[in-house]
Design a protein around this motif. Sequence first.
Motif, PDB file in Angstrom:
ATOM      1  N   ALA A  59      36.820  39.129  45.485  1.00 35.27           N
ATOM      2  CA  ALA A  59      36.787  38.513  44.162  1.00 35.27           C
ATOM      3  C   ALA A  59      35.724  37.425  44.059  1.00 35.27           C
ATOM      4  N   PHE A  60      35.305  36.889  45.186  1.00 34.12           N
ATOM      5  CA  PHE A  60      34.322  35.793  45.174  1.00 34.12           C
ATOM      6  C   PHE A  60      32.978  36.248  45.720  1.00 34.12           C
ATOM      7  N   GLY A  61      32.763  37.546  45.728  1.00 31.04           N
ATOM      8  CA  GLY A  61      31.529  38.114  46.265  1.00 31.04           C
ATOM      9  C   GLY A  61      31.586  38.177  47.777  1.00 31.04           C
ATOM     10  N   HIS A  62      30.566  38.770  48.351  1.00 33.56           N
ATOM     11  CA  HIS A  62      30.507  38.926  49.803  1.00 33.56           C
ATOM     12  C   HIS A  62      29.939  37.675  50.454  1.00 33.56           C
ATOM     13  N   ALA A  63      30.475  37.345  51.620  1.00 32.52           N
ATOM     14  CA  ALA A  63      30.013  36.194  52.412  1.00 32.52           C
ATOM     15  C   ALA A  63      29.958  34.929  51.565  1.00 32.52           C
ATOM     16  N   ASN A  64      30.988  34.743  50.744  1.00 30.31           N
ATOM     17  CA  ASN A  64      31.035  33.527  49.922  1.00 30.31           C
ATOM     18  C   ASN A  64      30.976  32.302  50.838  1.00 30.31           C
ATOM     19  N   PRO A  65      30.013  31.403  50.622  1.00 32.17           N
ATOM     20  CA  PRO A  65      29.822  30.283  51.563  1.00 32.17           C
ATOM     21  C   PRO A  65      31.065  29.421  51.757  1.00 32.17           C
ATOM     22  N   ARG A  66      31.830  29.199  50.681  1.00 33.21           N
ATOM     23  CA  ARG A  66      33.033  28.362  50.828  1.00 33.21           C
ATOM     24  C   ARG A  66      34.096  29.062  51.667  1.00 33.21           C
ATOM     25  N   LYS A  69      45.201  41.707  47.513  1.00 30.30           N
ATOM     26  CA  LYS A  69      43.796  41.953  47.162  1.00 30.30           C
ATOM     27  C   LYS A  69      42.989  40.648  46.977  1.00 30.30           C
ATOM     28  N   GLY A  70      42.722  40.218  45.742  1.00 30.81           N
ATOM     29  CA  GLY A  70      41.818  39.092  45.494  1.00 30.81           C
ATOM     30  C   GLY A  70      42.214  37.784  46.156  1.00 30.81           C
ATOM     31  N   ILE A  71      43.497  37.589  46.451  1.00 31.01           N
ATOM     32  CA  ILE A  71      43.950  36.277  46.944  1.00 31.01           C
ATOM     33  C   ILE A  71      43.325  35.917  48.297  1.00 31.01           C
ATOM     34  N   GLY A  72      42.915  36.921  49.069  1.00 29.85           N
ATOM     35  CA  GLY A  72      42.293  36.632  50.361  1.00 29.85           C
ATOM     36  C   GLY A  72      40.782  36.792  50.332  1.00 29.85           C
ATOM     37  N   GLY A  73      40.239  37.199  49.193  1.00 28.70           N
ATOM     38  CA  GLY A  73      38.790  37.338  49.066  1.00 28.70           C
ATOM     39  C   GLY A  73      38.168  38.263  50.110  1.00 28.70           C
ATOM     40  N   GLY A  74      38.976  39.093  50.766  1.00 25.23           N
ATOM     41  CA  GLY A  74      38.463  39.980  51.811  1.00 25.23           C
ATOM     42  C   GLY A  74      39.204  39.787  53.124  1.00 25.23           C
ATOM     43  N   PHE A  75      39.883  38.643  53.266  1.00 25.12           N
ATOM     44  CA  PHE A  75      40.742  38.459  54.440  1.00 25.12           C
ATOM     45  C   PHE A  75      42.113  39.039  54.085  1.00 25.12           C
ATOM     46  N   PRO A  76      42.731  39.803  55.007  1.00 23.08           N
ATOM     47  CA  PRO A  76      44.022  40.425  54.658  1.00 23.08           C
ATOM     48  C   PRO A  76      45.093  39.381  54.360  1.00 23.08           C
ATOM     49  N   LEU A  77      45.527  39.343  53.106  1.00 22.05           N
ATOM     50  CA  LEU A  77      46.540  38.375  52.693  1.00 22.05           C
ATOM     51  C   LEU A  77      47.284  38.899  51.477  1.00 22.05           C
ATOM     52  N   GLY A  78      48.590  38.800  51.532  1.00 18.67           N
ATOM     53  CA  GLY A  78      49.418  39.142  50.383  1.00 18.67           C
ATOM     54  C   GLY A  78      50.493  38.086  50.228  1.00 18.67           C
ATOM     55  N   ALA A  79      51.227  38.154  49.115  1.00 17.34           N
ATOM     56  CA  ALA A  79      52.289  37.180  48.900  1.00 17.34           C
ATOM     57  C   ALA A  79      53.326  37.740  47.946  1.00 17.34           C
ATOM     58  N   GLY A 111      42.969  31.618  51.949  1.00 17.64           N
ATOM     59  CA  GLY A 111      43.767  31.653  50.717  1.00 17.64           C
ATOM     60  C   GLY A 111      43.744  30.331  49.969  1.00 17.64           C
ATOM     61  N   ASN A 112      43.855  29.236  50.700  1.00 13.07           N
ATOM     62  CA  ASN A 112      43.806  27.923  50.050  1.00 13.07           C
ATOM     63  C   ASN A 112      42.479  27.699  49.336  1.00 13.07           C
ATOM     64  N   GLU A 113      41.391  28.086  49.999  1.00 13.23           N
ATOM     65  CA  GLU A 113      40.061  27.904  49.412  1.00 13.23           C
ATOM     66  C   GLU A 113      39.889  28.821  48.193  1.00 13.23           C
ATOM     67  N   ALA A 114      40.385  30.051  48.330  1.00 13.48           N
ATOM     68  CA  ALA A 114      40.259  31.028  47.238  1.00 13.48           C
ATOM     69  C   ALA A 114      40.988  30.532  45.982  1.00 13.48           C
ATOM     70  N   ILE A 115      42.198  30.045  46.167  1.00 14.94           N
ATOM     71  CA  ILE A 115      42.973  29.580  45.006  1.00 14.94           C
ATOM     72  C   ILE A 115      42.327  28.340  44.392  1.00 14.94           C
TER      73      ILE A 115
END
Length: 396
Positions: A43-50, A243-253, A283-287
């Motif tokens: 959701a934040f593009g690939h290799a998002n710096p943050r 999906k989007g919550i991990g920006g590419g890292f496996p994460l669900g909730a 996840g914290n950074e993504a949110i």
Amino acid sequence: MSSHLFPTYNRADVAFVRGEGSYLYAEDGTRYLDLGAGIAVNAFGHANPRLVAALTAQAQQLWHVSNLYRVPGQESLSRKLTDATFADVVFFTNSGTEAVELALKTARRYQFVSGHPERFHIVSFTGAFHGRSYGAVNATGNDKYLEGFGPKMEGFDHVPVDDLDALNAVIGPQTGALIIEPLQGEAGVHAVKPEFLRALRRICDEKGLVLIFDEIQTGVGRTGKFFAHEWIGVTPDIMTVAKGIGGGFPLGAVLATAEAAKGMTPGTHGTTYGGNPLAMAVGNEAIDMVLSPGFLEHVNKVANYMHQQLGSLVAGHPGIFDSVRGQGLMIGLKMKVPSGEFIAKARANGVVVLPAGDNVVRLLPPLTITEDEVREGIALMEMTASQMESHKEAAQ
Ligand SMILES: *Cc1c(COP(=O)(O)O)cnc(C)c1O
């Protein structure tokens, strides 16, 4: 291609080895505009710096401790999620399917501890996709996904979406919960009528049923709101997110009201990896990014532009496209030619788009996509459509 993998996917013969923002790069260096984002994940593009910074900083501190101990990242992320939604409590998983599985368990436990152990039936809707584990795939109810895996599980009922009469006919003394995607993804970006979703809320309130929204694909800004149900002003009792919550890292909730989760007492559920420090750092950074001022405004603005441009694309190629549908940056192009053919040709032209049911080409770009990138994507799809038209003419 390796023959040492389960052949469960018909994979395209391309290997992406690097990504940056809205672009992917293949082994041979070819650049592709990514309008699929790993199926609504990046959701934040690939290799998002943050996200890269958050993950690498955590990687140097601590990877894993287990849920036998407090995990500070879970405490902060659950607070952010509950502050921003209907929910009071959160359980972190590694995937969407696991979130669905827990949502179903939580709903059944709610009925059980409320004195209704007989209410174990889950109602889901045609066209749904909820995942591939036994519970999730039985909720999905797609015969193709169930064939050969033993008897269908007891306790799952399926009714046509938007059909209140059919729903009322199925609800009985054994019904405990309803599960639905507010906008169906796999079905071909199929909108559910807002009145229908509001009616589900009413029925659940009247009959003491648990309403579960599966926002695994629609959530975390995808439709232009933090969660899609905000557009229609009804809230579920339980919601699945991934999906989007991990920006590419496996994460669900799983998010739930305290009431709906009241049966989930110590020992009733568990996970080794779920909510581990690496996932929580991301996840914290993504949110924080999604909820930062201007982020959703950008999604809505660029999405409006994209819908407008796609409208012209469709109008200009009536032999190729039927219509545009969807909301925000969850978009479906209903095709008149086989969607798989268009997708392969579009990829050869340098743009990655996705399949979905109902002969739909699905567009789920990074939420960070720019108007310039949208313009480029439209031009590449335009070129693809023109090539298919001249091909059709030549064949006549
Ligand atoms: C992708 C998806 C799932 C399954 O998630 P996984 O992470 O693949 O297990 C469930 N429900 C919906 C709506 C999805 O889009």
